[in-house]
Design a protein around this motif. Structure first.
Motif, short mmCIF file in Angstrom:
data_model
loop_
_atom_site.label_atom_id
_atom_site.label_comp_id
_atom_site.label_asym_id
_atom_site.label_seq_id
_atom_site.Cartn_x
_atom_site.Cartn_y
_atom_site.Cartn_z
N VAL A 101 -4.95 15.52 -14.80
CA VAL A 101 -6.05 14.71 -14.27
C VAL A 101 -5.53 13.91 -13.08
N GLY A 102 -6.35 13.81 -12.04
CA GLY A 102 -6.00 12.99 -10.88
C GLY A 102 -7.21 12.23 -10.40
N PHE A 103 -6.98 11.07 -9.81
CA PHE A 103 -8.10 10.23 -9.37
C PHE A 103 -8.17 10.10 -7.86
N ALA A 104 -9.32 9.64 -7.39
CA ALA A 104 -9.59 9.53 -5.96
C ALA A 104 -8.81 8.38 -5.33
N VAL A 105 -8.53 8.55 -4.05
CA VAL A 105 -7.89 7.47 -3.28
C VAL A 105 -8.97 6.49 -2.85
N SER A 106 -8.61 5.22 -2.77
CA SER A 106 -9.57 4.19 -2.38
C SER A 106 -10.06 4.41 -0.95
N PRO A 107 -11.35 4.18 -0.69
CA PRO A 107 -11.87 4.30 0.68
C PRO A 107 -11.21 3.29 1.61
N PRO A 108 -11.12 3.60 2.90
CA PRO A 108 -10.52 2.67 3.85
C PRO A 108 -11.40 1.45 4.06
N SER A 109 -10.79 0.37 4.53
CA SER A 109 -11.54 -0.84 4.85
C SER A 109 -11.83 -0.88 6.34
N CYS A 110 -12.65 -1.82 6.75
CA CYS A 110 -13.00 -1.94 8.17
C CYS A 110 -11.81 -2.38 9.01
N ASP A 111 -10.77 -2.92 8.36
CA ASP A 111 -9.58 -3.36 9.08
C ASP A 111 -8.57 -2.22 9.31
N TRP A 114 -8.35 3.75 13.11
CA TRP A 114 -9.25 4.92 13.18
C TRP A 114 -8.60 6.14 12.56
N VAL A 115 -7.28 6.22 12.62
CA VAL A 115 -6.57 7.36 12.01
C VAL A 115 -6.75 7.32 10.50
N GLU A 116 -6.60 6.15 9.88
CA GLU A 116 -6.77 6.03 8.44
C GLU A 116 -8.20 6.35 8.03
N ARG A 117 -9.17 5.85 8.80
CA ARG A 117 -10.57 6.10 8.45
C ARG A 117 -10.94 7.57 8.63
N ALA A 118 -10.43 8.17 9.71
CA ALA A 118 -10.73 9.59 9.96
C ALA A 118 -10.06 10.48 8.93
N TRP A 119 -8.82 10.15 8.56
CA TRP A 119 -8.10 10.97 7.58
C TRP A 119 -8.78 10.93 6.23
N TYR A 120 -9.32 9.77 5.86
CA TYR A 120 -10.02 9.66 4.58
C TYR A 120 -11.19 10.65 4.51
N SER A 126 -10.94 12.98 -0.90
CA SER A 126 -12.32 12.60 -0.58
C SER A 126 -13.26 13.81 -0.51
N LYS A 127 -12.73 15.02 -0.71
CA LYS A 127 -13.56 16.21 -0.61
C LYS A 127 -14.43 16.40 -1.85
N HIS A 128 -14.06 15.73 -2.95
CA HIS A 128 -14.77 15.90 -4.21
C HIS A 128 -15.45 14.60 -4.61
N SER A 129 -16.46 14.71 -5.41
CA SER A 129 -17.12 13.54 -5.97
C SER A 129 -17.44 13.81 -7.43
N GLY A 130 -17.52 12.74 -8.21
CA GLY A 130 -17.78 12.90 -9.63
C GLY A 130 -16.53 13.33 -10.37
N THR A 131 -16.74 13.99 -11.50
CA THR A 131 -15.63 14.50 -12.31
C THR A 131 -15.80 16.01 -12.40
#
Length: 304
Positions: A101-111, A114-120, A126-131
């Motif tokens: 089992v593995g869990f999702a990485v936290s979404p980036p913050s506004c701070d 752009w590289v971190e936000r784009a990579w997310y 981030s390609k999957h949602s739900g379980t």
């Protein structure tokens, strides 16, 4: 490291059922002192030393010293939700054929950059949602049954990178892997600049071809090697032909076709990854372009 271990000791899980093992891989900062202080404070924990070798060998070293029926791997730059282990164990033990089992990485913050936000937007987490069942899981946070892990011999210690993809491929042949966004794991080690991103992706691509060869022609693994390799060749050809056009020695139509491929491929891949927001398309496409170039160059360089 301090935030990672502190989050582990703050888990909503019986402390007497948790065995905390930290493997030091020759750190040259004050990590060992921090770990020792935290272990003394909480009255538990074991620190081991494994200098040299691949990331896979360091993880396997910790596994061989663990005694539980469930293994939980966590990178030192990751911070877990208090319910991470409890939720993970419940999902893991829901059915006998679930191995990991593995869990999702936290979404980036506004701070974040752009590289971190784009990579997310395009990273595997981030390609999957739900379980849901997936083919592989990123190894920065993994909860596994030790019997399944032992059956396949753990991580392949010969791989410098792609050890998580290889592990997922082998586990998928005998069991199910589950991704879930019921919990989030904050990854503190995200690259922040384009230069850091290129360097890291070039390094990550080092064993892409080796992982592909072990996958027995799996379509997904084939595409993960083929697309970056073709892209870097077409990109190089485009640059060379754009230089030649200055001397009117090449067809402008051909140049437009090549440029369309160079610009269109990363955009299509970004959209396939779920990027639909107009404001996010451009930075994500740019980042995907450098991702393909770095991975493709790494594959070509290391296939020699």
């Amino acid at each position: 490291m301090e935030q990672c271990i502190t989050s582990v000791f703050n888990l909503n899980y019986p402390s007497n059922l948790i065995e905390v093992i930290v493997v030091d891989n020759g750190s040259i900062d004050n990590s060992t002192e921090i770990v020792t202080q935290l272990f003394n404070k909480h009255g538990s924990g074991v620190m081991l030393s494994k200098v040299g070798g691949t990331i896979a060998s360091v993880r396997n070293f910790g596994w061989r010293h663990a005694q539980g029926d469930v293994l939980a791997f966590l990178d030192g730059d990751s911070v877990v939700d208090p319910d991470w282990l409890l939720t993970g164990v419940n999902l893991l033990l829901a059915k006998d054929d679930i191995s990991c089992v593995g869990f999702a990485v936290s979404p980036p913050s506004c701070d974040d950059t752009w590289v971190e936000r784009a990579w997310y937007q395009i990273c595997s987490s981030s390609k999957h949602s739900g379980t849901k069942q997936v083919g592989w899981l990123s190894s920065f946070n993994l909860i596994l049954r030790s019997d399944y892990f032992a059956e396949i011999g753990g991580f392949d210690e010969s791989l410098v990178t792609c050890e998580d993809v290889d592990l997922g491929n082998r586990l998928s042949s005998i069991s199910k892997l589950i991704f879930s966004d019921e919990c989030y794991v904050k990854h503190l080690g995200n690259v922040k600049s384009l230069h850091e991103f290129i360097v890291k992706e070039f390094w990550r691509g080092k064993n892409s071809f080796s992982s592909f060869k072990k996958s027995d022609g799996c379509l997904k693994e084939t595409l993960s090697v083929l697309i970056p390799t073709v892209y870097v060749f077409v990109f190089t050809l485009t640059v060379l032909l754009c230089s030649a056009i200055l001397f009117k020695q090449i067809s402008i139509v051909l140049i437009f076709i090549l440029i369309a491929f160079v610009a269109g491929t990363p955009m299509l891949l970004a959209m396939r990854a779920g990027v639909r927001n107009i404001a996010a398309i451009f930075p994500t496409t740019i980042l995907y372009m450098f991702y393909l170039l770095a991975r493709g160059a790494s594959i070509v360089y290391n296939i020699r």
